[in-house]
Design a protein around this motif. Sequence first.
Motif, mmCIF file in Angstrom:
data_model
loop_
_atom_site.group_PDB
_atom_site.id
_atom_site.type_symbol
_atom_site.label_atom_id
_atom_site.label_comp_id
_atom_site.label_asym_id
_atom_site.label_seq_id
_atom_site.Cartn_x
_atom_site.Cartn_y
_atom_site.Cartn_z
ATOM 1 N N GLU A 253 34.638 28.925 37.748
ATOM 2 C CA GLU A 253 35.064 28.912 39.145
ATOM 3 C C GLU A 253 34.939 27.546 39.819
ATOM 4 O O GLU A 253 35.561 27.312 40.842
ATOM 5 N N GLY A 341 39.329 33.423 43.135
ATOM 6 C CA GLY A 341 37.950 33.853 43.292
ATOM 7 C C GLY A 341 37.381 33.365 44.603
ATOM 8 O O GLY A 341 38.101 33.045 45.546
ATOM 9 N N GLN B 38 34.317 40.316 38.290
ATOM 10 C CA GLN B 38 34.584 40.151 39.716
ATOM 11 C C GLN B 38 33.916 41.238 40.559
ATOM 12 O O GLN B 38 33.768 42.370 40.127
ATOM 13 N N PRO B 42 40.470 43.125 41.966
ATOM 14 C CA PRO B 42 41.380 41.983 41.805
ATOM 15 C C PRO B 42 42.829 42.350 42.124
ATOM 16 O O PRO B 42 43.229 43.512 42.065
ATOM 17 N N ARG B 107 44.185 32.255 39.958
ATOM 18 C CA ARG B 107 43.743 32.264 38.559
ATOM 19 C C ARG B 107 42.738 33.375 38.241
ATOM 20 O O ARG B 107 42.324 33.516 37.105
ATOM 21 N N ARG B 108 42.323 34.097 39.266
ATOM 22 C CA ARG B 108 41.467 35.271 39.021
ATOM 23 C C ARG B 108 42.275 36.560 39.164
ATOM 24 O O ARG B 108 41.742 37.650 39.045
ATOM 25 N N SER B 109 43.555 36.456 39.471
ATOM 26 C CA SER B 109 44.424 37.632 39.567
ATOM 27 C C SER B 109 44.976 37.943 38.179
ATOM 28 O O SER B 109 44.809 37.169 37.239
ATOM 29 N N ARG B 135 45.860 35.203 34.780
ATOM 30 C CA ARG B 135 45.401 36.061 33.673
ATOM 31 C C ARG B 135 46.487 37.065 33.289
ATOM 32 O O ARG B 135 47.050 37.733 34.157
ATOM 33 N N TRP B 173 44.606 37.234 28.424
ATOM 34 C CA TRP B 173 43.291 37.718 28.835
ATOM 35 C C TRP B 173 42.897 38.941 28.000
ATOM 36 O O TRP B 173 41.763 39.044 27.537
#
Lengths: 381, 381
Positions: A253, A341, B38, B42, B107-109, B135, B173
């Motif tokens: 992150e 995030g 997380q 998400p 980038r976390r989705s 991802r 992912w």
Amino acid sequence: MTDHDISFEVKFVHRLRQTDDVSQGDFSVLEDVLLGEQSTPPKVLFCLDSNLEDGEFANQLITRLQTSERLRLVREPMIIPGGESCKNSEHTLRDLLAAINSHDLDRRSYIVVAGGGAVLDAVGFAAAIAHRGIRLIRLPSTTLAQADSGVGVKNAINYFDKKNWIGTFAVPWAVFNDTAILRTLPDRDFRSGLTEAVKVALLKDAAFFDFLRKSASKLRRRAADVSKEAIARSCQLHLDHITAGGDPFEALEARPLDFGHWSAHRMEPMTNYALRHGEAVGIGVALDTLYSARKFGFPQPLAHAVCQTLVDLGTPLWCDQLNSPDNVLQGLEEFRQHLGGRLTVTMLKNPGEAINVHEIDIEVMKSCIGELHDIAERENA
Amino acid sequence: MTDHDISFEVKFVHRLRQTDDVSQGDFSVLEDVLLGEQSTPPKVLFCLDSNLEDGEFANQLITRLQTSERLRLVREPMIIPGGESCKNSEHTLRDLLAAINSHDLDRRSYIVVAGGGAVLDAVGFAAAIAHRGIRLIRLPSTTLAQADSGVGVKNAINYFDKKNWIGTFAVPWAVFNDTAILRTLPDRDFRSGLTEAVKVALLKDAAFFDFLRKSASKLRRRAADVSKEAIARSCQLHLDHITAGGDPFEALEARPLDFGHWSAHRMEPMTNYALRHGEAVGIGVALDTLYSARKFGFPQPLAHAVCQTLVDLGTPLWCDQLNSPDNVLQGLEEFRQHLGGRLTVTMLKNPGEAINVHEIDIEVMKSCIGELHDIAERENA
């Protein structure tokens, strides 16, 4: 149902060459890297930043490329519009892909690109996606690119009016940090690129910050010895981060090299890119250093030394867009979004000692903007 | 001048889930992977192959995605045209990028994509370049994709009328090999995808080839137990190659998983993609096995057993384009070009024992085409 998580590693090699003049005496170093393991002269597409066009360095290099028997230059140099415009243009990307296709470049061919960070980014993206990756050799032509992004593993173009919205992580085949190529650089660009050296010194190497602080006036005058050392050490710290830092493709992150960048990335488009990236970074570094002094115990006298170093370097501490602090502060959310995030911003406890924080006290940050304004005023007085 | 070559490694994690029905009882497995590390649900963009649209599996899965409290579906499913057309269309790529942008994926989705290999490729490319990588979770809907490409690290679109000309290497992912999703698959596609299992068995695992040879008629009838085992073992061999083979991003000159593919990649466009990729691979595998028997000592009876296995599977040994052998043989040069360097083709010494060769005896290969023609005629008689 079967669960199956497999960790694995992919090997890469990063090649850095520091040359005095790759367009002349050191040209064979480039030839050696190009030939590499291959038994026949490889195909080479040469891309040149329009800012270097018709310069002595570029003309010499082109002549050497054209007459070398150890490589096959597939066409005349492709001139890429210098500065951010090439990253905003799908036209440039299409031209590059069309040239790669029409000359049948393959994964053992090379694209050699000489230019500033924007040109390296745009050409690098085309190289990364054609055949899933043509070998890329970068010759960064600015202090900014030599000290920082040129040695990195990112490429990008702008899309939806957003900076670097499209891109990949791709390790360049080689990077040449050449001294002669910098001679063409205007003073303003020469100086502003060194703010990235100040940044990485503050993050990772207190002794290097001390060197920069003491050498700033010489750097402003482009003294050869200190300039070379400042770029080499900055570049090395960046390279260490990539090759030994454990997260070169930013899966985690934090973006620890982006100290001072949340505001810099916001101010640049606000000025319609009249502010250089390095100048914006200088201002952003000064601001976050002042904030670090207020919130995380960064020594106050050293915070002022950071500002003084930037002044001695000849880069600005202020831009008028900071008169709209709420607008600049939107940069925090944009910064969060790119990586996703929660918000993670790097701050300083001491020179060489960084921390990640997940919250910014808006009122304190606004007060730091005011403090920076006062320091800048005093300097101008 | 300073030389500086640094080798370094980048860590990746590959997640494979084998589920019975991810649209029903195993949906929580998908939720678990999505939530991951997380703390808040998400964002998820769901992309669906048009071939699955309005099917029971797709409708159930969409309902679960829409009603889950453990994720945030950002919009209705994006329907992607199934088959090669989505890879030929810049329109599809633009739509995908626009959706990623307008819903602020980061980038976390996640992008979850259910579909055949072409749809996985096109969606995968968009996911790879947006923000340098959203991802990606693949739910391959064909035996071909489950046994082979779906678990791989490539993505691509076609460009300049060339297959996979643009693309990247990107580790997904997670990949869900689901049994229920295959029920919608027509017999022809179910069978033809299993040629990739035959291919990887011949390359890496003689016992697995023996299993496929004995199970081929059952596989043709889609018997549940042998189908599941054939896919799982093929997938595992592919995954081992990626995670433990040392060259997942194809930096070296060989493409050891592409046995039989030089002719397959050529025949597909010659038939205007009327021939399925798996069918073309079956023919290409048969041809290169016959060649291996002539040139490299692959046992002749086993070469005929390979042909018989494909016949038992219900996939063709012949396509009329082979009546123009010179045209098909141009596939060798195209195969060389994509990777570059000298020609490297994988051939067989024995089942499970592959070798790389750098030259093809054209007259012998033509003679093998003739031999294949006779075998195919005999089978049809």
